[in-house]
Design a protein around this motif. Sequence first.
Motif, PDB file in Angstrom:
ATOM      1  N   ASN A   1       0.922  -1.251   0.018  1.00  0.00           N
ATOM      2  CA  ASN A   1      -0.052   0.047  -0.096  1.00  0.00           C
ATOM      3  C   ASN A   1       0.974   1.237  -0.031  1.00  0.00           C
ATOM      4  O   ASN A   1       0.991   1.929   1.030  1.00  0.00           O
ATOM      5  CB  ASN A   1      -0.966  -0.183   1.389  1.00  0.00           C
ATOM      6  N   GLY A   2       1.531   1.577  -1.144  1.00  0.00           N
ATOM      7  CA  GLY A   2       2.518   2.678  -0.998  1.00  0.00           C
ATOM      8  C   GLY A   2       3.893   2.069  -0.561  1.00  0.00           C
ATOM      9  O   GLY A   2       3.951   1.093   0.323  1.00  0.00           O
ATOM     10  N   SER A   3       5.013   2.657  -1.076  1.00  0.00           N
ATOM     11  CA  SER A   3       6.123   2.251  -0.334  1.00  0.00           C
ATOM     12  C   SER A   3       6.273   2.639   1.080  1.00  0.00           C
ATOM     13  O   SER A   3       7.084   2.241   1.558  1.00  0.00           O
ATOM     14  CB  SER A   3       7.313   2.713  -1.383  1.00  0.00           C
ATOM     15  N   ASP A   4       5.523   3.704   1.439  1.00  0.00           N
ATOM     16  CA  ASP A   4       5.588   4.019   2.758  1.00  0.00           C
ATOM     17  C   ASP A   4       5.069   2.796   3.557  1.00  0.00           C
ATOM     18  O   ASP A   4       5.723   2.664   4.703  1.00  0.00           O
ATOM     19  CB  ASP A   4       4.281   5.359   3.109  1.00  0.00           C
ATOM     20  N   GLU A   5       4.259   1.895   2.983  1.00  0.00           N
ATOM     21  CA  GLU A   5       3.833   0.618   3.921  1.00  0.00           C
ATOM     22  C   GLU A   5       5.018  -0.138   3.980  1.00  0.00           C
ATOM     23  O   GLU A   5       5.538  -0.638   5.455  1.00  0.00           O
ATOM     24  CB  GLU A   5       2.916  -0.253   3.237  1.00  0.00           C
TER      25      GLU A   5
ATOM     26  N   GLY B   1      16.922  13.394   4.901  1.00  0.00           N
ATOM     27  CA  GLY B   1      16.418  12.107   4.221  1.00  0.00           C
ATOM     28  C   GLY B   1      14.664  12.323   4.095  1.00  0.00           C
ATOM     29  O   GLY B   1      14.199  13.210   5.035  1.00  0.00           O
ATOM     30  N   PHE B   2      14.281  11.434   3.721  1.00  0.00           N
ATOM     31  CA  PHE B   2      12.605  11.484   3.677  1.00  0.00           C
ATOM     32  C   PHE B   2      12.042  11.206   5.018  1.00  0.00           C
ATOM     33  O   PHE B   2      12.621  10.519   5.743  1.00  0.00           O
ATOM     34  CB  PHE B   2      12.302  10.247   2.513  1.00  0.00           C
ATOM     35  N   ALA B   3      11.076  12.170   5.134  1.00  0.00           N
ATOM     36  CA  ALA B   3      10.154  12.043   6.441  1.00  0.00           C
ATOM     37  C   ALA B   3       9.807  11.067   7.132  1.00  0.00           C
ATOM     38  O   ALA B   3       9.449  10.633   8.176  1.00  0.00           O
ATOM     39  CB  ALA B   3       9.358  13.400   6.430  1.00  0.00           C
TER      40      ALA B   3
ATOM     41  N   LEU C   1      18.500   5.012   2.645  1.00  0.00           N
ATOM     42  CA  LEU C   1      19.002   5.811   1.889  1.00  0.00           C
ATOM     43  C   LEU C   1      17.946   6.110   0.659  1.00  0.00           C
ATOM     44  O   LEU C   1      17.513   5.425  -0.081  1.00  0.00           O
ATOM     45  CB  LEU C   1      20.224   5.355   1.200  1.00  0.00           C
ATOM     46  N   ALA C   2      17.399   7.165   0.497  1.00  0.00           N
ATOM     47  CA  ALA C   2      16.646   7.863  -0.626  1.00  0.00           C
ATOM     48  C   ALA C   2      17.510   8.039  -1.630  1.00  0.00           C
ATOM     49  O   ALA C   2      18.405   9.084  -1.472  1.00  0.00           O
ATOM     50  CB  ALA C   2      15.565   8.801  -0.309  1.00  0.00           C
ATOM     51  N   ASN C   3      17.457   7.659  -2.910  1.00  0.00           N
ATOM     52  CA  ASN C   3      18.401   7.844  -4.075  1.00  0.00           C
ATOM     53  C   ASN C   3      17.516   7.676  -5.372  1.00  0.00           C
ATOM     54  O   ASN C   3      17.257   6.804  -5.601  1.00  0.00           O
ATOM     55  CB  ASN C   3      19.461   6.704  -3.996  1.00  0.00           C
TER      56      ASN C   3
ATOM     57  N   ASN D   1      17.358  11.528  -3.192  1.00  0.00           N
ATOM     58  CA  ASN D   1      16.467  12.018  -2.281  1.00  0.00           C
ATOM     59  C   ASN D   1      15.427  13.056  -2.452  1.00  0.00           C
ATOM     60  O   ASN D   1      15.709  13.734  -3.115  1.00  0.00           O
ATOM     61  CB  ASN D   1      17.584  12.425  -1.083  1.00  0.00           C
ATOM     62  N   ASN D   2      14.465  12.729  -1.548  1.00  0.00           N
ATOM     63  CA  ASN D   2      13.388  13.695  -1.512  1.00  0.00           C
ATOM     64  C   ASN D   2      13.563  14.480  -0.098  1.00  0.00           C
ATOM     65  O   ASN D   2      13.730  13.660   1.016  1.00  0.00           O
ATOM     66  CB  ASN D   2      11.888  13.097  -1.662  1.00  0.00           C
ATOM     67  N   PRO D   3      13.701  15.747   0.028  1.00  0.00           N
ATOM     68  CA  PRO D   3      13.399  16.881  -0.849  1.00  0.00           C
ATOM     69  C   PRO D   3      14.760  17.327  -1.560  1.00  0.00           C
ATOM     70  O   PRO D   3      14.504  18.547  -2.105  1.00  0.00           O
ATOM     71  CB  PRO D   3      12.856  17.709   0.185  1.00  0.00           C
TER      72      PRO D   3
ATOM     73  N   ILE E   1      17.253   0.927  -0.034  1.00  0.00           N
ATOM     74  CA  ILE E   1      17.576   1.913  -0.650  1.00  0.00           C
ATOM     75  C   ILE E   1      16.105   2.291  -1.522  1.00  0.00           C
ATOM     76  O   ILE E   1      15.816   1.485  -1.996  1.00  0.00           O
ATOM     77  CB  ILE E   1      18.369   1.423  -2.103  1.00  0.00           C
ATOM     78  N   ASP E   2      15.522   3.436  -1.115  1.00  0.00           N
ATOM     79  CA  ASP E   2      14.375   4.095  -1.575  1.00  0.00           C
ATOM     80  C   ASP E   2      14.524   4.857  -2.821  1.00  0.00           C
ATOM     81  O   ASP E   2      14.975   5.949  -3.000  1.00  0.00           O
ATOM     82  CB  ASP E   2      13.843   4.800  -0.633  1.00  0.00           C
ATOM     83  N   ALA E   3      14.107   4.061  -3.945  1.00  0.00           N
ATOM     84  CA  ALA E   3      14.509   4.592  -5.316  1.00  0.00           C
ATOM     85  C   ALA E   3      13.036   4.987  -5.998  1.00  0.00           C
ATOM     86  O   ALA E   3      12.634   4.967  -7.179  1.00  0.00           O
ATOM     87  CB  ALA E   3      15.054   3.645  -6.293  1.00  0.00           C
ATOM     88  N   ALA E   4      12.440   6.051  -5.274  1.00  0.00           N
ATOM     89  CA  ALA E   4      11.057   6.539  -5.538  1.00  0.00           C
ATOM     90  C   ALA E   4      11.137   7.231  -6.784  1.00  0.00           C
ATOM     91  O   ALA E   4      10.192   7.412  -7.603  1.00  0.00           O
ATOM     92  CB  ALA E   4      10.395   7.408  -4.480  1.00  0.00           C
ATOM     93  N   TYR E   5      12.419   7.773  -7.193  1.00  0.00           N
ATOM     94  CA  TYR E   5      12.552   8.539  -8.385  1.00  0.00           C
ATOM     95  C   TYR E   5      13.313   8.191  -9.455  1.00  0.00           C
ATOM     96  O   TYR E   5      13.788   8.975 -10.273  1.00  0.00           O
ATOM     97  CB  TYR E   5      12.781  10.155  -7.850  1.00  0.00           C
TER      98      TYR E   5
ATOM     99  N   SER F   1       3.893   6.217  -7.273  1.00  0.00           N
ATOM    100  CA  SER F   1       3.250   7.562  -7.067  1.00  0.00           C
ATOM    101  C   SER F   1       3.769   8.553  -7.934  1.00  0.00           C
ATOM    102  O   SER F   1       3.098   9.618  -8.043  1.00  0.00           O
ATOM    103  CB  SER F   1       3.476   7.757  -5.408  1.00  0.00           C
ATOM    104  N   LYS F   2       4.836   8.435  -8.217  1.00  0.00           N
ATOM    105  CA  LYS F   2       5.772   9.282  -8.729  1.00  0.00           C
ATOM    106  C   LYS F   2       5.404   9.729 -10.138  1.00  0.00           C
ATOM    107  O   LYS F   2       4.692  10.044 -10.819  1.00  0.00           O
ATOM    108  CB  LYS F   2       7.132   9.828  -8.343  1.00  0.00           C
ATOM    109  N   ALA F   3       6.454   8.744 -10.838  1.00  0.00           N
ATOM    110  CA  ALA F   3       6.655   8.895 -12.447  1.00  0.00           C
ATOM    111  C   ALA F   3       5.209   8.250 -12.975  1.00  0.00           C
ATOM    112  O   ALA F   3       4.859   8.651 -13.993  1.00  0.00           O
ATOM    113  CB  ALA F   3       7.760   7.971 -12.820  1.00  0.00           C
TER     114      ALA F   3
HETATM  115  C1  LIG Z   1       6.927   9.846  -2.175  1.00  0.00           C
HETATM  116  C2  LIG Z   1       8.032   9.089  -1.686  1.00  0.00           C
HETATM  117  C3  LIG Z   1       7.526   7.866  -1.342  1.00  0.00           C
HETATM  118  C4  LIG Z   1       6.477   7.507  -0.933  1.00  0.00           C
HETATM  119  O1  LIG Z   1       5.774   6.718  -1.943  1.00  0.00           O
HETATM  120  P1  LIG Z   1       4.493   6.286  -1.825  1.00  0.00           P
HETATM  121  O2  LIG Z   1       4.603   4.757  -2.528  1.00  0.00           O
HETATM  122  O3  LIG Z   1       3.362   6.955  -2.230  1.00  0.00           O
HETATM  123  O4  LIG Z   1       4.082   5.617  -0.365  1.00  0.00           O
HETATM  124  C5  LIG Z   1       8.821   7.105  -0.596  1.00  0.00           C
HETATM  125  N1  LIG Z   1      10.112   7.873  -0.449  1.00  0.00           N
HETATM  126  C6  LIG Z   1      10.339   8.702  -1.319  1.00  0.00           C
HETATM  127  C7  LIG Z   1      11.842   9.308  -0.982  1.00  0.00           C
HETATM  128  C8  LIG Z   1       9.252   9.548  -1.596  1.00  0.00           C
HETATM  129  O5  LIG Z   1       9.640  10.810  -2.117  1.00  0.00           O
END
Ligand SMILES: *Cc1c(COP(=O)(O)O)cnc(C)c1O
Length: 365
Positions: free
Chosen positions: A89-93, A115-117, A158-160, A162-164, A189-193, A222-224
């Motif tokens: 349920n989202g990468s947050d989960e 790093g990401f909140a 590690l967000a890579n 990184n947001n923000p 490794i959180d590759a959300a972007y 969620s992003k791209a």
């Molecule tokens: C937006 C974001 C997420 C969250 O993504 P969801 O899949 O919507 O939960 C995770 N990590 C980073 C770095 C983000 O910017």
Amino acid sequence: MSADTLLTPRPGIMELNPYAAGKHELEGFDRVVVLSANESPLGPSPRAIAAYKDVAANLNRYPDGGSTDLREALARHHGLEAENIVCANGSDELIALLTRAYAGPGDEVLFSRHGFAMYPIATLAVGATPVMAPETDLTADVDAFLDRVTERTRIVFLANPNNPTGSFLPTGEVARLRERLRDDVLLVIDAAYAEYVTRNDYSAGTELVKSGGNVVMLRTFSKAFALAGVRLGWSYSPPAVTDVLNRVRNPFNVTVPAQAAGLAALDDIAHLDAARTHNDIWRPKMTAMLQELGLEVAPSEANFLLVRFPSEPAKNADAANAYLISRGIIPRAVGNYGLPEYLRITVGLEDEVVALVDALKDFLG
Ligand SMILES: *Cc1c(COP(=O)(O)O)cnc(C)c1O
């Protein structure tokens, strides 16, 4: 109802500040320019929307708890084994599940200063201790991470990119971090972007996962893919970690509409490519337009820019935030990330970028 209660949440929970989501609505505007949450401005694939609508007839049925078709499609698309993918349920989960599974009271979870909140939130929610490593030039610093590893460290996030901040670590630096970490520390490794990165010295982390080094890669729709509303993320992990995630996740954590929309989105690579191409063109253009106004823009590998404002109160980030909102444009304040002099602004459509720059020109006047 009395505010007093004898109920006591577990240690850490009352210390955490709930996630402050980007706003999407303003009263009194016909059209609001939403540049606060990094969803692709092109919106989701029309095929994903059609698939979402199609499954409305099946909402009486539980979803496939294993997200089987979606995992198989992701495996084909990325050249991975479906059995090592977990959808969520989202990468947050997944951030929350990994933290719950591998850290608790007395343990430390490490991430970088900006790093990401969700990392401190997930850490405090399980009673573990968040530890922040300083950054260099708004970029995660491998040596600073390594300096802060203790025998109690369980997870490094590690967000890579990184947001923000929008900054990234090259493949070699991420590999060096993994090599120097103990084998009983999980590297996430959180590759959300990842879809937006154009550099050839970047990797989202699949080979590090494959090499068996206690690495998990997180991805999101969620992003791209602009499917933030359905809540869909996934992980790729070594078998032992996959097994743990499948034990702790809820059995039906990905809804029927989310699975259908994700599957259809993956089948529309032309739409994803359009989102990337838009970003490739407009990220540098928007950067140049903001720089022309005298603003400092941090280099970004993602679909947003971190923009620094002057320090005088009439022109600072808080004032800019309020002014943009008064013009129907919503950026993202990032004071909670320790960056009070900045705003994070998503790369929008052409007319949105133009509206943003016009408004900031008036603001800075
Ligand atoms: C937006 C974001 C997420 C969250 O993504 P969801 O899949 O919507 O939960 C995770 N990590 C980073 C770095 C983000 O910017």
